[in-house]
Design an enzyme around this catalytic site. Structure first.
Site, PDB file in Angstrom:
ATOM      1  N   GLY A 162       0.820  -1.220   0.000  1.00 41.83           N
ATOM      2  CA  GLY A 162       0.000   0.000   0.000  1.00 41.83           C
ATOM      3  C   GLY A 162       0.843   1.255   0.000  1.00 41.83           C
ATOM      4  O   GLY A 162       0.571   2.209   0.729  1.00 41.83           O
TER       5      GLY A 162
ATOM      6  N   ARG B 216       0.090   5.730  -2.082  1.00 46.18           N
ATOM      7  CA  ARG B 216      -0.480   7.002  -1.621  1.00 46.18           C
ATOM      8  C   ARG B 216      -0.364   7.086  -0.103  1.00 46.18           C
ATOM      9  O   ARG B 216      -0.063   6.102   0.571  1.00 46.18           O
ATOM     10  CB  ARG B 216      -1.972   7.076  -1.985  1.00 46.18           C
ATOM     11  CG  ARG B 216      -2.252   7.170  -3.450  1.00 46.18           C
ATOM     12  CD  ARG B 216      -3.745   7.293  -3.724  1.00 46.18           C
ATOM     13  NE  ARG B 216      -4.466   6.072  -3.397  1.00 46.18           N
ATOM     14  CZ  ARG B 216      -5.504   6.015  -2.561  1.00 46.18           C
ATOM     15  NH1 ARG B 216      -5.951   7.107  -1.973  1.00 46.18           N
ATOM     16  NH2 ARG B 216      -6.113   4.869  -2.322  1.00 46.18           N
TER      17      ARG B 216
ATOM     18  N   ASP C 230      -2.550  -7.352  -4.829  1.00 48.95           N
ATOM     19  CA  ASP C 230      -3.571  -7.289  -3.790  1.00 48.95           C
ATOM     20  C   ASP C 230      -3.001  -7.781  -2.469  1.00 48.95           C
ATOM     21  O   ASP C 230      -2.623  -8.950  -2.348  1.00 48.95           O
ATOM     22  CB  ASP C 230      -4.777  -8.131  -4.217  1.00 48.95           C
ATOM     23  CG  ASP C 230      -5.925  -8.051  -3.210  1.00 48.95           C
ATOM     24  OD1 ASP C 230      -5.755  -7.430  -2.142  1.00 48.95           O
ATOM     25  OD2 ASP C 230      -6.991  -8.625  -3.513  1.00 48.95           O
TER      26      ASP C 230
ATOM     27  N   SER D 236      -3.723   1.124  14.209  1.00 50.10           N
ATOM     28  CA  SER D 236      -4.452   2.383  14.450  1.00 50.10           C
ATOM     29  C   SER D 236      -4.760   2.454  15.933  1.00 50.10           C
ATOM     30  O   SER D 236      -4.982   1.409  16.575  1.00 50.10           O
ATOM     31  CB  SER D 236      -5.762   2.389  13.658  1.00 50.10           C
ATOM     32  OG  SER D 236      -6.654   3.364  14.182  1.00 50.10           O
TER      33      SER D 236
ATOM     34  N   TYR E 151     -13.091  -2.134  11.147  1.00 56.57           N
ATOM     35  CA  TYR E 151     -11.761  -1.530  11.057  1.00 56.57           C
ATOM     36  C   TYR E 151     -10.997  -1.714  12.378  1.00 56.57           C
ATOM     37  O   TYR E 151      -9.840  -2.150  12.394  1.00 56.57           O
ATOM     38  CB  TYR E 151     -11.918  -0.048  10.711  1.00 56.57           C
ATOM     39  CG  TYR E 151     -10.630   0.699  10.516  1.00 56.57           C
ATOM     40  CD1 TYR E 151      -9.953   0.650   9.301  1.00 56.57           C
ATOM     41  CD2 TYR E 151     -10.083   1.459  11.543  1.00 56.57           C
ATOM     42  CE1 TYR E 151      -8.772   1.343   9.121  1.00 56.57           C
ATOM     43  CE2 TYR E 151      -8.904   2.158  11.363  1.00 56.57           C
ATOM     44  CZ  TYR E 151      -8.246   2.096  10.149  1.00 56.57           C
ATOM     45  OH  TYR E 151      -7.076   2.786   9.974  1.00 56.57           O
TER      46      TYR E 151
ATOM     47  N   ALA F 251     -11.545  -3.892  14.712  1.00 58.41           N
ATOM     48  CA  ALA F 251     -11.255  -5.317  14.928  1.00 58.41           C
ATOM     49  C   ALA F 251     -10.039  -5.747  14.117  1.00 58.41           C
ATOM     50  O   ALA F 251      -9.161  -6.469  14.608  1.00 58.41           O
ATOM     51  CB  ALA F 251     -12.471  -6.159  14.545  1.00 58.41           C
TER      52      ALA F 251
ATOM     53  N   LYS G 131      -7.592  -3.870  13.104  1.00 56.67           N
ATOM     54  CA  LYS G 131      -6.366  -3.224  13.606  1.00 56.67           C
ATOM     55  C   LYS G 131      -5.949  -3.781  14.964  1.00 56.67           C
ATOM     56  O   LYS G 131      -4.755  -3.846  15.277  1.00 56.67           O
ATOM     57  CB  LYS G 131      -6.576  -1.708  13.673  1.00 56.67           C
ATOM     58  CG  LYS G 131      -6.780  -1.056  12.301  1.00 56.67           C
ATOM     59  CD  LYS G 131      -5.583  -1.282  11.399  1.00 56.67           C
ATOM     60  CE  LYS G 131      -5.657  -0.468  10.116  1.00 56.67           C
ATOM     61  NZ  LYS G 131      -4.478  -0.661   9.255  1.00 56.67           N
TER      62      LYS G 131
ATOM     63  N   ILE H  49      -4.724  11.129  10.897  1.00 55.97           N
ATOM     64  CA  ILE H  49      -3.693  11.591   9.954  1.00 55.97           C
ATOM     65  C   ILE H  49      -4.403  12.077   8.690  1.00 55.97           C
ATOM     66  O   ILE H  49      -5.296  11.392   8.174  1.00 55.97           O
ATOM     67  CB  ILE H  49      -2.732  10.441   9.562  1.00 55.97           C
ATOM     68  CG1 ILE H  49      -2.160   9.717  10.801  1.00 55.97           C
ATOM     69  CG2 ILE H  49      -1.621  10.955   8.637  1.00 55.97           C
ATOM     70  CD1 ILE H  49      -1.211  10.505  11.651  1.00 55.97           C
TER      71      ILE H  49
END
Ligand code: NDP
Length: 250
Positions: free
Chosen positions: A19, A22, A66, A145, A158, A160, A162, A191
């Site tokens: 990833g 960006r 992916d 996070s 999300y 869960a 992280k 962020i």
């Protein structure tokens, strides 16, 4: 002690960043490249951003791959080793958010978030660790996070995913430490990136008001922490979760 300029040098190291096209991943690619590392990064669909970064950071390789697919992760690891002659640093940064309260969250969205954010970390670690073990050394850094620690309304899938990343990486740290491999987590707070660009103003204001520093973080703030953990200076740090959140969660 190295000269100050070399303090966080990654000269002679090679890195794989998932990833990386960006946002936070791209800032990590830039930070590693600036310190002399050779970097292969993956992206999912935004080819224009990935190719622009590939051009900006000469010698860097952008690979469409992916994160959630183990054979693709194995291919990315093999490609980095083939192109650069080795692999020392693995950063799992690919991530998505599908925000809905749990009773409105579609099963497909839950699966997509867990697949990318949690299985994606497993996939790249699973693919890279045999190589890191064979060379008796390496660095693994996953981006979690603060919401994976505290939970967050509207982000159950999300959070869960992280939280799972933290438990997974601590386990990896225990499994790989005897081979001189460190595995750590960076947990950002709010962020400013594309991921948070469409959040309503009141949500942004609330996140900023939670911070001790009274400001949002930048992708570069996160990249600096990742750079430190990837460097020789972090040789005795493993199984840790480093918050980069301006004091948002403490
Ligand atoms: P962005 O949405 O700005 O960038 C996400 C990147 O991940 C893109 O390069 C995207 O590729 C890539 N990606 C997404 N899914 C996949 C996939 N299946 N395979 C490969 N690459 C994929 O997000 P951020 O930079 O904000 O987030 C980076 C990480 O930091 C994520 O893990 C996120 O959860 C985490 N984080 C972010 C916070 C924030 O406030 N922004 C806070 C806490 C954690 P493409 O460009 O091709 O779409």
């Amino acid at each position: 002690m190295p000269a100050m300029d070399d303090f966080l040098s990654l000269q002679g190291r090679t890195a794989l960043v998932t990833g990386g096209g960006r946002g936070i991943g791209a800032a990590i690619v830039r930070a590693f490249h600036a310190r002399g590392a050779r970097v292969l990064f993956t992206f999912r669909s935004n080819e224009a951003a990935a190719r622009a970064l590939e051009k900006e950071c000469a010698g860097t390789i952008a690979l469409q791959s992916d994160a959630a697919h183990l054979p693709s992760a194995e291919h990315a690891v093999a490609r980095a080793i083939d192109a650069f002659g080795g692999l020392h640093i693995v950063v799992a940064s690919a991530g998505i958010a599908r925000d809905r309260v749990c009773w409105k969250l579609a099963e497909d969205d839950f699966d997509a978030v867990i697949d990318t954010n949690l299985k994606g970390v497993f996939a790249v670690v699973r693919a890279a660790v045999p190589h890191l073990r064979s060379q008796s050394g390496g660095r693994i850094i996953a981006i979690s996070s603060i919401n994976g620690i505290r939970g967050k309304g509207g982000q159950s899938a999300y959070a869960a995913s992280k939280g799972g990343v933290i438990a997974f990486i601590k386990s990896v740290a225990r499994e790989t430490g005897s081979k001189n491999i460190t595995a750590n987590v960076v947990a950002p707070g709010f962020i400013r990136t594309d991921m948070t660009a469409d959040l309503p103003d009141d949500v942004v204001q609330k996140a900023v008001s939670e911070t001790a520093l009274g400001r949002p973080g930048t992708p570069e703030n996160v990249a600096d922490a990742v750079l430190f953990l990837a460097s020789d200076r972090a040789a005795h740090i493993t199984g840790q979760v480093l918050h980069v959140d301006g004091g948002q969660l403490m």
